[in-house]
Structures are given as structure tokens and as C-alpha cells.
Design a protein around this motif. Structure first.
Motif, short mmCIF file in Angstrom:
data_model
loop_
_atom_site.label_atom_id
_atom_site.label_comp_id
_atom_site.label_asym_id
_atom_site.label_seq_id
_atom_site.Cartn_x
_atom_site.Cartn_y
_atom_site.Cartn_z
N ASP A 100 -29.02 -34.68 3.80
CA ASP A 100 -29.10 -34.78 5.61
C ASP A 100 -29.91 -34.97 6.03
N PHE A 130 -32.93 -32.11 5.44
CA PHE A 130 -33.55 -31.58 4.15
C PHE A 130 -34.21 -32.25 2.85
N GLY A 177 -25.89 -33.08 7.67
CA GLY A 177 -24.74 -33.99 6.21
C GLY A 177 -24.30 -32.78 5.33
N VAL A 178 -23.40 -33.16 4.90
CA VAL A 178 -23.65 -32.08 2.82
C VAL A 178 -24.59 -32.58 2.84
N SER A 179 -25.57 -31.34 2.03
CA SER A 179 -26.85 -31.62 1.79
C SER A 179 -26.73 -31.58 -0.15
N LEU A 207 -27.80 -30.07 -2.52
CA LEU A 207 -27.86 -29.26 -2.88
C LEU A 207 -26.59 -28.40 -2.75
N THR A 208 -25.62 -28.14 -1.94
CA THR A 208 -24.69 -27.85 -2.13
C THR A 208 -23.27 -28.57 -2.47
#
Lengths: 234, 234
Positions: free
Chosen positions: B100, B103, B125-127, B129-130
Motif C-alpha cells: 500500500d 503504509f 492496496g492489500v498491505s 500486514l494483512t
């Protein structure tokens, strides 16, 4: 052979912010489940409505709003068994989840009930965390900043312990804790550094400096972001 | 009329984990820019390669690996001006960013140089982290858990202050701080609760309990996740 349980993040609200993987899984799903309020439409379902096949079997998990965890537990107990029957019959089930399934996501209620019995795949989504930062047009965290994500219902003591350590903050689930949180931020001289986002990426979105928010409460889907890192390194 | 600067998150690595919005913007882009190493391919570009038009103008921002911030700053100074020329000529520029953009994303270097001069849109965007949590098959945080994201280079003092407060933790940019971080986690009795993920969602992915990692260092794209919340509420 049992089916697979898919926990699919559908992002913050903009239908274009779902992943290609989510779109493909939803389009080919025979059974989908999603949280829904007792009246009105399911937010998670509305985000991906255009990808849902007409012949799909739908399992709305109707969680009454404004009540605390125990009635919700009963709903998830019951609906998880409905999902389990499809899985046991060899049919995959796609469970929609706002944001990301494992970042404070509702999918965890289903996951915890079924993951020990069935194969499960988690499809991460764009979380509200980064969606809100994108709308505020300010980085969440950079370089060696520590980022603390604090749910609004946390105690004053918890807030004070975290806020006094510094770094960046994301305060989620603001809701009726709004006034209390604003006071805590003032105490730590953080009010001027705080941004407020409500319903990020949706048509009803609000984005503004926290100091300019006049209401004394905020909806559940609101977030306060505070960037207190070093700015000069950029 | 100037063009718009798009900071586009392309997610953790799996090409199917980009958003529909990212795919559409990249497909219609006339100019794209992305960070690239001094030898080998750009990770961000490789994730979205199939969506890039054949007639696109590409601006690789070649940031030498293993060097610290000052040479990178020179690269971003120069390449931001290349991007600025396209924008000033009325052409939109799509800047790709792993994960992202806001982030801990590399896009911030470009953003900070151009956002005051041109209109800018951030596509979350999808980080990582997840994405890492999805691969460990364990929630990052739930209900009223506090989640702390700590970059690996943080000082021992910083780690101790955060770890002693409890909650969930994501330790990012582990890299050469791996051994030191493992020792700090042992000190706080968190080793058994920690999961390790390397290159999440890529073919070379590794996922395992931290206690089973035998190496003394880890790649930059690795993360340690610790879930220390209340488990019984689910």
C-alpha cells in the motif's frame, strides 16, 4: 471430499477496491455468506453485488445492530452450521467480509467455528486503515515509525499509555467514544495532527481535520489518523 | 491542464491480489514509474506485468539496494522531475508501489516531491500486514485488541516499551535485526505466540512458527506477527 471455506476481504466500500482474486471467487461461487443488518442491505454484499451469479445460494448472517456480543454469538453459531452443511457436502463457501478478514473482521466469528473442521483459505483485502490514509492524503507511517492501531472502546488508561509513547496512531471504531477520544488527544497535544475519515471511499464519505469535526459522536465506520513521525526525511 | 499523479498499491506479490482499480489504471496508463533494483527486475512491476500496455512509457526508478537513504534521495529527486515533466504536459502518471502506498510505501518519496504541484490520487492496496496474517491463518487483531506495528530497526528500548504493554504485534522489515528481535520476544515470553512469514503470497513464501526459524537473519520482505489477545470471545 469437503468444500473449502473462503474468507474473502471485500475492501473498504468502493467496488473497484476489491481484488481480482475476490472478484473471481465470488463470480464462480455456488454459495456465499455475509453479515447483514436486521433491516436494510448487507454492506459487504453491496460492495460486490455486480460479481454475484444469479444462481448463487445466499446465506445472510443477520446480526442485530446495537446489541452486544451474546446475541451475535448465537447467530454465528447457527449460520456457521448452515455453512458447514454445504462444506460437508463438498461445496465451497465464500464468506464476504468488509475490509480484511483478519484485521478486526467479522469473518473471524465464522473462522473460529469452522477452521478446525474444514480447509480454509483467507483472501486479504484492502483494509479501512490504508483506505482512510489514502483519502486523507497523508501517510499512515513511514521509515521506522511505530504505528499503533487502537479501537475506540479502549480505556482511558490504555489510550494514555499508548499516546504517551508517540509514533503514528489509527483509532478505529470511533463511534460513541468520539468526544472522549478527542479529549484524550487534546491532553497529548495531538488534536492538530489528527485527521478524521468517515465512510472512506463511499459516496457518503467525509474527510476533514479532526479539529473541524463538530459532531459529538461519529458512525462506527469512522477513523482518526494521527501522524506524528519525522516529516523531514522524505 | 496538468495530468494526475496516481500512487497505486499493487499488493503483497500475488498478481491476483491487486485491486480492480489498480488493474484498470495500469491498463490505460500511458506512463508508469516504479522502483527497481540496480540489477534484476522490479518487484512492483513484475506483480502487474500482465496489465501493462505495450506502448507505455516506463520510468524505472533505480534505487541501489543495501545503501542508505542519501543515494535513494538523489534518485527520487531526479526521477520525480522526469515524472513532473509528463504531468506538466497533461499526461497522467501511474506510480506502482508494493503493498500500500501509504503504509511504509516507497511511493511516499515521489508523493512528497510532487503532491504540492500536481493533483494526486492514492489507490490503496492489500498491505503486507494483512497478507502475512492470511498466510499464517491467524487473526492480526480482533474486537478491542490494540495492534502495534514496529519496524525491525527500532531500538531495544522502543521494543521493550511497546512489548510490555501487550496486545497484538506486527514486526516488519525484520531483515538483519532478526536475532535481536527474537531475543527481545523471548524476554517478554512472546516467542511461542509468534509466527514468521517470508515473501507472503509469492511462490518462494515461507510460513512457520517463529520458534522453528533456524536462520539468524531474514530477508527484508519478512514479518513476525504476535497475537496476544483474548481468544475465548470468538
Amino acid at each position: 471430499m469437503s468444500g473449502t471455506l473462503y474468507g474473502v476481504g471485500v475492501g473498504p466500500g468502493d467496488p473497484d477496491l476489491i481484488t481480482l482474486k475476490a472478484a473471481k471467487l465470488i463470480a464462480k461461487a455456488k454459495v456465499i455468506a455475509y453479515p447483514a443488518p436486521d433491516s436494510g442491505v448487507s454492506f459487504a454484499r453491496s460492495i460486490v453485488a455486480e460479481h454475484i451469479s444469479e444462481t448463487v445460494t445466499e446465506i445472510p448472517m443477520i446480526v442485530p445492530m446495537r446489541v452486544e456480543r451474546f446475541p451475535a454469538q448465537t447467530v454465528y453459531d447457527r449460520e456457521s452450521e448452515v455453512i458447514a452443511k454445504h462444506l460437508a457436502a463438498g461445496v465451497d463457501v465464500v464468506v464476504l467480509c468488509e475490509g480484511d478478514p483478519f484485521f478486526f473482521g467479522s469473518f473471524m466469528y465464522v473462522y473460529n467455528r469452522l477452521a478446525d473442521r474444514f480447509s480454509c483459505e483467507i483472501v486479504p483485502g484492502v483494509s479501512s486503515l490504508t483506505a482512510c490514509a489514502s483519502r486523507l492524503k497523508h501517510p499512515l507511517a513511514a521509515r521506522n515509525d511505530v504505528l499503533s492501531v487502537i479501537p475506540g472502546p479502549a480505556s482511558d488508561e490504555e489510550f494514555r499509555a499508548r499516546l504517551s509513547l508517540g509514533g503514528s496512531f489509527a483509532i478505529i471504531k470511533v463511534g460513541r467514544n468520539f468526544s472522549r477520544i478527542r479529549t484524550l488527544l487534546e491532553e497529548h497535544n495531538l488534536l492538530e495532527k489528527a485527521g478524521y475519515v468517515e465512510r472512506a471511499t463511499l459516496p457518503a464519505e467525509k474527510v476533514m481535520p479532526l479539529a473541524e469535526v463538530s459532531d459529538d459522536c461519529a458512525p462506527y465506520f469512522s477513523m482518526i489518523l494521527i501522524y506524528d513521525g519525522e516529516e523531514t526525511w522524505f
